[in-house]
Design a protein around this motif. Structure first.
Motif, short mmCIF file in Angstrom:
data_model
loop_
_atom_site.label_atom_id
_atom_site.label_comp_id
_atom_site.label_asym_id
_atom_site.label_seq_id
_atom_site.Cartn_x
_atom_site.Cartn_y
_atom_site.Cartn_z
N GLY A 183 0.37 -11.56 8.77
CA GLY A 183 0.34 -10.72 9.45
C GLY A 183 1.38 -9.14 9.49
N PHE A 184 1.93 -8.88 7.70
CA PHE A 184 1.54 -7.75 7.59
C PHE A 184 1.02 -6.83 8.24
N THR A 185 1.51 -6.45 9.72
CA THR A 185 0.43 -5.02 9.82
C THR A 185 1.28 -3.61 10.43
N PHE A 186 1.57 -3.42 9.08
CA PHE A 186 2.25 -2.30 8.60
C PHE A 186 1.31 -1.13 8.48
N ALA A 187 0.63 -0.18 8.69
CA ALA A 187 -0.55 0.03 8.13
C ALA A 187 0.50 1.17 7.81
N THR A 188 0.53 2.36 8.15
CA THR A 188 0.83 3.69 8.10
C THR A 188 2.53 3.49 6.99
N THR A 189 2.96 2.34 7.49
CA THR A 189 4.25 3.02 6.04
C THR A 189 3.82 1.62 5.03
N LEU A 190 2.96 0.71 5.11
CA LEU A 190 1.41 0.29 3.81
C LEU A 190 0.91 0.94 3.02
N THR A 191 0.88 2.20 3.93
CA THR A 191 0.13 3.30 2.34
C THR A 191 1.03 4.31 2.05
N GLY A 192 2.25 4.50 3.05
CA GLY A 192 3.52 5.26 2.55
C GLY A 192 3.26 4.71 1.19
N LEU A 193 3.68 3.08 1.21
CA LEU A 193 4.12 2.67 -0.30
C LEU A 193 2.68 2.86 -1.36
N LYS A 244 9.44 -11.05 8.10
CA LYS A 244 9.84 -12.55 7.04
C LYS A 244 8.69 -12.58 6.05
N TYR A 245 9.44 -11.34 5.00
CA TYR A 245 8.84 -11.35 3.45
C TYR A 245 8.78 -12.86 2.57
N ASP A 246 8.03 -13.52 2.37
CA ASP A 246 8.03 -14.48 1.40
C ASP A 246 7.61 -13.56 -0.08
N THR A 247 7.23 -15.14 -1.12
CA THR A 247 7.19 -14.74 -1.86
C THR A 247 5.35 -14.10 -2.29
N LEU A 258 1.79 -7.47 -1.42
CA LEU A 258 2.20 -5.96 -1.16
C LEU A 258 1.72 -5.87 -2.53
N PHE A 259 2.37 -6.42 -3.21
CA PHE A 259 2.34 -5.65 -4.37
C PHE A 259 0.87 -5.73 -5.25
N LEU A 260 -0.08 -5.79 -5.00
CA LEU A 260 -1.41 -6.46 -5.54
C LEU A 260 -1.99 -5.05 -4.69
N SER A 261 -1.19 -4.61 -3.60
CA SER A 261 -2.16 -3.80 -2.85
C SER A 261 -1.66 -2.31 -3.08
N CYS A 262 -0.82 -1.60 -3.63
CA CYS A 262 0.07 -1.21 -4.51
C CYS A 262 -0.86 -0.51 -5.77
N THR A 263 -0.59 -1.77 -6.60
CA THR A 263 -1.53 -1.93 -7.47
C THR A 263 -2.10 -1.26 -7.64
N ILE A 264 -3.27 -1.79 -6.63
CA ILE A 264 -4.87 -1.10 -7.08
C ILE A 264 -4.76 0.27 -6.12
N ALA A 265 -4.29 0.12 -5.36
CA ALA A 265 -4.30 1.47 -4.61
C ALA A 265 -3.79 3.11 -5.56
N ILE A 266 -3.19 2.67 -6.60
CA ILE A 266 -3.08 3.59 -7.25
C ILE A 266 -4.67 3.53 -7.76
N GLY A 267 -5.30 3.48 -7.83
CA GLY A 267 -6.93 2.94 -8.35
C GLY A 267 -7.81 4.22 -7.67
N THR A 268 -7.26 3.68 -6.16
CA THR A 268 -8.02 3.82 -4.90
C THR A 268 -7.64 5.49 -4.78
N ASN A 269 -6.59 5.67 -5.17
CA ASN A 269 -6.43 7.17 -4.69
C ASN A 269 -6.58 8.39 -6.02
N LEU A 270 -6.58 7.89 -6.75
CA LEU A 270 -7.09 7.97 -8.36
C LEU A 270 -8.31 8.83 -8.08
#
Length: 335
Positions: free
Chosen positions: A40-50, A220-223, A229-241
């Motif tokens: 349910g983390f539907t905050f796409a714009t904030t996620l892109t910022g991360l 409501k953040y959980d483990t 969220l961490f995986l998404s931000c990590t893969i995004a490095i490769g996607t952007n590059l």
């Protein structure tokens, strides 16, 4: 190095760049789908910022290691790029919310003609008849695969127009800035990622609240959600590059055309892992048409006269000193 060995090396690096982009793009789609649909983390714009925060951290580390050399990008060009890029992100999210899925897909397909128009207008690119026809075949195939219901409303149409033009301009600028200022993908990301991270994190929570009526700070953040969220931000490095590498090595149009291979791959993986609902003859036919169009485009655009600049002179600036292994210094007239 002989011309043939140089061409072979370039071909290998081109394939590696595309595979890097496909793997990271498909990976982030799967992870984001789980993050948004399951948790349910539907905050796409904030996620892109991360995503751009982690990309910025990557460029800082690479600069510290010496892989990114000092370079110059005028503030006016930087701000224009960030403006186009951020409008692209917000525009796509708003377009998806206000339009039917069918019209949203049509809008995405229209990026290729718009990108062609930008290259013809600004870079004096000339396309052969076969190259134009192959692009139409790709568009037809992907449309058959993805376009279902199509309904249009005024505000959705305006959002789609903004999204399409800003995305096309952002991708054109990636290629343009790398050529104009002789910037590597790492260099350009080092300039743009921090500004995009800051601007999207500032505006993201407000845009996401407007789109979803939910507050990112109240989630409501959980483990499990934090892990995705961490995986998404990590893969995004490769996607952007990988996006910057591919557009820098090719053009925005080629990136769009071959990028639809990711659409076909995502559809195929979806049918394999999430069931065959929606898989029918016209979807399979669309996939085959699109793939044949991509093969034709690759062949047609690589021929003499398939896709060439009429006249283009590079500004005389200093060459980058220590760039990525996926960067080359080819400045042929052929695109």
């Amino acid at each position: 190095m002989t011309p043939s060995s140089k061409a072979d090396k370039k071909a290998v690096i081109d394939i590696a760049a595309w595979m890097f982009n496909i793997v990271t793009s498909v990976g982030i789609i799967i992870v984001n789908k789980a993050l948004m649909a399951t948790y349910g983390f539907t905050f796409a714009t904030t996620l892109t910022g991360l995503h751009f925060v982690t990309t910025t951290l990557m460029t800082i580390v690479l600069r510290w290691l010496g892989y990114i050399q000092p370079s110059h990008l005028p503030i006016s060009d930087l701000l224009k790029f960030v403006l186009f890029a951020n409008f692209s992100i917000v525009g796509m999210n708003v377009s998806l919310m206000w339009n039917s899925v069918g019209f949203y897909q049509i809008a995405k397909l229209s990026m290729i003609p718009v990108s062609c128009l930008l290259e013809v207008a600004f870079d004096k690119i000339r396309y052969s008849r076969d190259t134009k026809l192959s692009i139409l075949i790709v568009l037809l195939g992907v449309a058959v695969c993805t376009v279902t219901d199509v309904s249009v409303n005024t505000k959705g149409f305006v959002a789609a127009v903004i999204a399409v033009w800003s995305t096309a301009l952002q991708q054109y600028y990636v290629h343009h800035l790398q050529r104009k200022y002789q910037l590597s993908s790492f260099n350009l990301l080092g300039h743009t990622a921090p500004i995009q991270a800051g601007s999207l994190l500032l505006a993201g929570p407000f845009v996401d609240y407007w789109l979803t009526s939910k507050r990112v700070d109240a989630f409501k953040y959980d483990t499990a959600s934090l892990l995705f969220l961490f995986l998404s931000c990590t893969i995004a490095i490769g996607t952007n590059l990988s996006q910057f590498i591919c557009i820098g090595r090719f053009t925005a149009v080629t990136f769009q055309v071959l990028g639809h291979m990711k659409t076909i791959l995502v559809l195929t993986l979806g049918f394999i892992f999430f069931g065959k609902e929606g898989l029918n003859l016209h979807v399979v036919l669309g996939m085959i048409i699109a793939i044949l169009g991509m093969i034709w485009y690759g062949n047609a655009s690589s021929k003499p006269g398939g896709k060439e600049r009429r006249s283009y002179s590079l500004p005389k600036t200093s060459q980058p000193k220590k760039d990525s292994l996926l960067e080359t210094s080819d400045t042929d007239e052929k695109v």
